[in-house]
Design an enzyme around this catalytic site. Structure first.
Site, mmCIF file in Angstrom:
data_model
loop_
_atom_site.group_PDB
_atom_site.id
_atom_site.type_symbol
_atom_site.label_atom_id
_atom_site.label_comp_id
_atom_site.label_asym_id
_atom_site.label_seq_id
_atom_site.Cartn_x
_atom_site.Cartn_y
_atom_site.Cartn_z
ATOM 1 N N GLY A 8 0.844 -1.208 0.000
ATOM 2 C CA GLY A 8 0.000 0.000 0.000
ATOM 3 C C GLY A 8 0.869 1.244 0.000
ATOM 4 N N GLU A 157 -1.203 3.957 12.792
ATOM 5 C CA GLU A 157 -0.488 5.188 12.456
ATOM 6 C C GLU A 157 -1.300 6.395 12.913
ATOM 7 O OE1 GLU A 157 2.665 5.690 11.374
ATOM 8 O OE2 GLU A 157 1.943 7.643 11.996
ATOM 9 N N LEU A 159 -0.265 9.698 12.185
ATOM 10 C CA LEU A 159 0.102 10.932 11.461
ATOM 11 C C LEU A 159 -1.157 11.640 10.964
ATOM 12 C CD1 LEU A 159 -0.329 10.618 8.131
ATOM 13 C CD2 LEU A 159 1.705 9.239 8.323
ATOM 14 N N CYS A 272 -10.309 9.650 7.507
ATOM 15 C CA CYS A 272 -10.285 8.824 8.722
ATOM 16 C C CYS A 272 -11.456 9.022 9.683
ATOM 17 C CB CYS A 272 -8.991 9.081 9.482
ATOM 18 S SG CYS A 272 -7.549 8.522 8.571
HETATM 19 P P1 NAD Z 1 -4.620 5.114 0.407
HETATM 20 O O1 NAD Z 1 -5.865 4.797 -0.316
HETATM 21 O O2 NAD Z 1 -3.919 6.400 0.146
HETATM 22 O O3 NAD Z 1 -3.537 3.942 0.103
HETATM 23 C C1 NAD Z 1 -3.850 2.595 0.117
HETATM 24 C C2 NAD Z 1 -3.111 1.920 -1.042
HETATM 25 O O4 NAD Z 1 -3.242 0.512 -0.913
HETATM 26 C C3 NAD Z 1 -3.678 2.278 -2.419
HETATM 27 O O5 NAD Z 1 -2.657 2.875 -3.208
HETATM 28 C C4 NAD Z 1 -4.130 0.927 -2.994
HETATM 29 O O6 NAD Z 1 -3.905 0.804 -4.395
HETATM 30 C C5 NAD Z 1 -3.269 -0.047 -2.216
HETATM 31 N N1 NAD Z 1 -3.786 -1.414 -2.164
HETATM 32 C C6 NAD Z 1 -5.054 -1.816 -1.868
HETATM 33 N N2 NAD Z 1 -5.119 -3.166 -1.879
HETATM 34 C C7 NAD Z 1 -3.865 -3.603 -2.173
HETATM 35 C C8 NAD Z 1 -3.288 -4.909 -2.309
HETATM 36 N N3 NAD Z 1 -4.015 -6.017 -2.109
HETATM 37 N N4 NAD Z 1 -1.979 -5.006 -2.636
HETATM 38 C C9 NAD Z 1 -1.226 -3.888 -2.830
HETATM 39 N N5 NAD Z 1 -1.709 -2.644 -2.706
HETATM 40 C C10 NAD Z 1 -3.011 -2.501 -2.375
HETATM 41 O O7 NAD Z 1 -4.921 4.950 1.937
HETATM 42 P P2 NAD Z 1 -4.186 5.664 3.178
HETATM 43 O O8 NAD Z 1 -4.750 7.015 3.379
HETATM 44 O O9 NAD Z 1 -2.720 5.489 3.026
HETATM 45 O O10 NAD Z 1 -4.720 4.786 4.372
HETATM 46 C C11 NAD Z 1 -4.284 3.440 4.543
HETATM 47 C C12 NAD Z 1 -4.756 2.960 5.888
HETATM 48 O O11 NAD Z 1 -4.154 3.766 6.918
HETATM 49 C C13 NAD Z 1 -6.263 3.057 6.118
HETATM 50 O O12 NAD Z 1 -6.676 1.971 6.895
HETATM 51 C C14 NAD Z 1 -6.416 4.349 6.907
HETATM 52 O O13 NAD Z 1 -7.556 4.330 7.719
HETATM 53 C C15 NAD Z 1 -5.167 4.349 7.753
HETATM 54 N N6 NAD Z 1 -4.702 5.683 8.154
HETATM 55 C C16 NAD Z 1 -4.739 6.738 7.287
HETATM 56 C C17 NAD Z 1 -4.254 7.984 7.691
HETATM 57 C C18 NAD Z 1 -4.274 9.164 6.756
HETATM 58 O O14 NAD Z 1 -4.029 10.273 7.213
HETATM 59 N N7 NAD Z 1 -4.557 8.999 5.478
HETATM 60 C C19 NAD Z 1 -3.716 8.145 8.968
HETATM 61 C C20 NAD Z 1 -3.679 7.053 9.818
HETATM 62 C C21 NAD Z 1 -4.173 5.830 9.406
HETATM 63 C C1 UDX Z 2 -6.587 12.545 11.570
HETATM 64 C C2 UDX Z 2 -5.894 12.428 12.939
HETATM 65 O O1 UDX Z 2 -5.565 13.736 13.424
HETATM 66 C C3 UDX Z 2 -4.644 11.578 12.817
HETATM 67 O O2 UDX Z 2 -4.054 11.400 14.095
HETATM 68 C C4 UDX Z 2 -5.020 10.243 12.227
HETATM 69 O O3 UDX Z 2 -3.870 9.430 12.062
HETATM 70 C C5 UDX Z 2 -5.718 10.411 10.889
HETATM 71 O O4 UDX Z 2 -6.860 11.267 11.058
HETATM 72 P P1 UDX Z 2 -6.185 14.019 9.403
HETATM 73 O O5 UDX Z 2 -7.553 13.569 9.048
HETATM 74 O O6 UDX Z 2 -5.098 13.853 8.405
HETATM 75 O O7 UDX Z 2 -5.698 13.256 10.722
HETATM 76 O O8 UDX Z 2 -6.214 15.574 9.783
HETATM 77 P P2 UDX Z 2 -6.682 16.389 11.097
HETATM 78 O O9 UDX Z 2 -5.681 17.425 11.343
HETATM 79 O O10 UDX Z 2 -7.022 15.503 12.209
HETATM 80 O O11 UDX Z 2 -8.003 17.127 10.586
HETATM 81 C C6 UDX Z 2 -9.191 16.401 10.296
HETATM 82 C C7 UDX Z 2 -10.299 17.371 9.961
HETATM 83 O O12 UDX Z 2 -10.708 18.105 11.112
HETATM 84 C C8 UDX Z 2 -9.909 18.423 8.917
HETATM 85 O O13 UDX Z 2 -10.992 18.627 8.036
HETATM 86 C C9 UDX Z 2 -9.649 19.657 9.749
HETATM 87 O O14 UDX Z 2 -9.827 20.841 9.034
HETATM 88 C C10 UDX Z 2 -10.703 19.493 10.832
HETATM 89 N N1 UDX Z 2 -10.401 20.223 12.083
HETATM 90 C C11 UDX Z 2 -9.266 19.921 12.794
HETATM 91 C C12 UDX Z 2 -11.288 21.182 12.557
HETATM 92 O O15 UDX Z 2 -12.324 21.444 11.930
HETATM 93 N N2 UDX Z 2 -11.005 21.821 13.736
HETATM 94 C C13 UDX Z 2 -9.899 21.538 14.467
HETATM 95 O O16 UDX Z 2 -9.717 22.157 15.524
HETATM 96 C C14 UDX Z 2 -8.999 20.565 13.977
#
Ligand code: NAD
Ligand code: UDX
Length: 480
Positions: A8, A157, A159, A272
């Site tokens: 991923g 994660e 972040l 998320c």
């Molecule tokens: P994303 O959609 O950006 O990336 C996921 C990737 O996985 C895609 O590129 C997809 O093509 C690939 N994929 C799917 N099935 C696959 C397979 N079988 N083999 C190889 N590749 C495959 O998603 P993301 O935002 O990186 O989130 C991934 C996970 O992390 C989710 O569960 C999400 O909830 C979690 N997460 C996301 C964030 C965030 O800020 N985006 C933060 C914390 C946790």
């Molecule tokens: C969130 C969590 O913060 C992170 O820890 C987790 O891993 C993934 O989901 P993200 O969705 O990337 O991160 O951004 P975040 O900064 O949390 O903001 C989420 C949404 O809330 C945004 O639309 C932001 O604009 C909104 N927000 C945030 C508010 O409206 N008010 C605030 O005070 C803070």
């Protein structure tokens, strides 16, 4: 040399692995994905995601100890540690549709690991998953094990997009959940050793598997709950004449509450919060806890209410009709410093305004025209199911134009809606914008970033979430 493979290459897999490669020169990191276009972009000058600081790190490590590949099977087979960071969207069909997490992508990754592995593996859940997913994954792996020892760890994660690199460099905590058996503890130690290259030991927390999985859902639910709480207060502020920024400042000064995540807004977005709360709600319901489920459901309801309330303010302030009127939308990403539009409040706001027959002119510094058109023509929850997505042709959504300049977006417009808090929107020449707009000229600030007093002096009618209402808006019919 320890070999890591991450399945991923998305918003989590890409930045997380780039930072591991940077901080651990002795580890080889390969990020694999089934999406050829994503991997091609990771190997090009134009990375598939915009994240401040990311490009520099990728350039430093790519080709040395960081690689991006579509050869999923070979790299999984060779790895000692496999991170699974695939998407875990909300189910759109069948049992639990609209709430439960869809583990199709996770399960297919697990089955592939079982198929191709010939040596012992540590499999790390990086994706956000329902509690007890590790148990399900272990079953898939052990039923097909061919004598291989698999240790499953949960390493959610935390972040946030826009600050991913900073968050990864200096995490509040790294959470590792594993089995309490000797093999489980050994696997935890192996992963701890990776993070210990740059994370102080007291910030690496270890727990059992279920606590780690649930902590991730709980953390996102708590964060989103703060935003819904302050947004609920913003409605009361508008009704009473209080100022939500003053209220959050006063409330946040209490060290037990703290000042972060108390900014009122048009609503939270991102891939998320909603997904993870719906997942939590579903888990509560499945465990016979309807009261707990309803408590968390309310966080989403207030968020939907806030988006609706914003649109109602726009329409009611503009004589109850926006039909045929040009409205400039400044910002489409779900927050600043990202090009990500997943669940951005802009989608709901724009769709509602279009239903009321407004003409929209949209500007965002990081979101492409194609992405905006796709988002406005897609059904709820389809965004994270790549298989559902059809290519869109420009102009799919009529009455929308996408421009590359805020001044162009606002030219001849009746109103401006600020939907993302990009820094550049704070320093626009609002006098110039006002001069080129229809009158009366409205600004609806969904992020509370403009100087209300200055804009009123220029002549704008200004609405700012949770702030004392402009006399003009006060005199208009109350919003539902
Ligand atoms: P994303 O959609 O950006 O990336 C996921 C990737 O996985 C895609 O590129 C997809 O093509 C690939 N994929 C799917 N099935 C696959 C397979 N079988 N083999 C190889 N590749 C495959 O998603 P993301 O935002 O990186 O989130 C991934 C996970 O992390 C989710 O569960 C999400 O909830 C979690 N997460 C996301 C964030 C965030 O800020 N985006 C933060 C914390 C946790
Ligand atoms: C969130 C969590 O913060 C992170 O820890 C987790 O891993 C993934 O989901 P993200 O969705 O990337 O991160 O951004 P975040 O900064 O949390 O903001 C989420 C949404 O809330 C945004 O639309 C932001 O604009 C909104 N927000 C945030 C508010 O409206 N008010 C605030 O005070 C803070």
């Amino acid at each position: 040399m320890v070999k890591i493979c991450c399945i991923g290459a998305g918003y989590v897999g890409g930045p997380t692995m780039a930072v591991i490669a940077l901080k651990c020169p002795s580890i080889q990191v390969v990020v694999v994905d089934i999406s050829v276009s994503r991997i091609t972009a990771w190997n090009s000058e134009q990375l598939p995601i915009y994240e401040p600081g990311l490009e520099d790190i990728v350039k430093q490590c790519r080709g040395k100890n960081l690689f991006f590949s579509t050869d999923v099977e070979k790299n999984v087979a060779e790895a000692d540690i496999i991170f699974v960071s695939v998407n875990t969207p909300t189910k759109t069909q069948g049992l639990g549709a609209g709430r439960a997490a869809d583990l199709t992508y996770w399960e297919s990754a697990a089955r592939m690991i079982a198929d191709v592995s010939t040596s012992n593996k540590i499999v790390v859940e990086k994706s956000t998953v329902p509690v007890k997913t590790a148990e399900a994954i272990e079953k898939i792996l052990s039923f097909n094990s061919k004598g291989i020892n698999y240790q499953i760890l949960s390493n959610p994660e935390f972040l946030a997009e826009g600050t991913a690199i900073q968050d990864l460099f200096n995490p509040d905590r790294v959470l590792i959940g594993g089995k309490e058996t000797p093999d489980g503890q050994k696997a935890i130690q192996t992963l701890k050793d990776v993070y210990a290259h740059w994370v102080p030991e007291d910030r690496i927390i270890t727990t059992n598997l279920w606590s780690a999985e649930l902590s991730k859902l709980a953390a996102n639910a708590f964060l989103a709950q703060r935003i819904s709480s302050v947004n609920a207060m913003s409605a009361l502020c508008e009704a009473t004449g209080a100022d939500v920024s003053q209220v959050s400042h006063a409330v946040g000064k209490d060290t037990r509450i703290g000042s972060k995540f108390l900014n009122a807004s048009v609503g939270f977005g991102g891939s998320c919060f909603q997904k993870d709360i719906l997942n939590l709600v579903y888990i509560c319901e499945c465990n016979g806890l309807p009261e707990v489920a309803n408590y968390w459901k309310q966080v989403i309801k207030v968020n939907d209410y806030q988006k609706k309330r914003f649109v109602n303010r726009v329409v009611s302030s503009m004589f109850n009709t926006v039909s045929g009127k040009k409205i400039a939308i400044l910002g489409f990403a779900f927050k600043k410093d990202t090009g990500d539009t997943r669940e951005t409040p802009a989608i709901d706001v724009c769709k509602e305004l279009l239903r009321d027959r407004a003409r929209l002119s949209i500007y965002d510094p990081q979101v492409t025209m194609d992405q905006i058109q796709r988002d406005l023509s897609m059904d709820k929850f389809d965004w994270d199911h790549p298989v559902h997505l059809q290519p869109v042709s420009p102009g799919t959504v009529k009455k929308v134009s996408i421009v590359w300049d805020a001044y162009e977006a606002a030219r001849d417009a009746h109103a401006i809606c600020i939907l993302t808090e990009w820094d550049e929107f704070k320093t626009l020449d609002y006098q110039r914008i006002f001069d080129n707009m229809q009158k009366p000229a409205f600004v609806f600030d969904g992020r509370n970033i403009v100087n209300v007093r200055k804009l009123r002096e220029i002549g704008f009618i200004v609405y700012s979430i949770g702030k004392p209402l402009d006399p003009w808006i006060k005199d208009m019919p109350a919003v539902a």
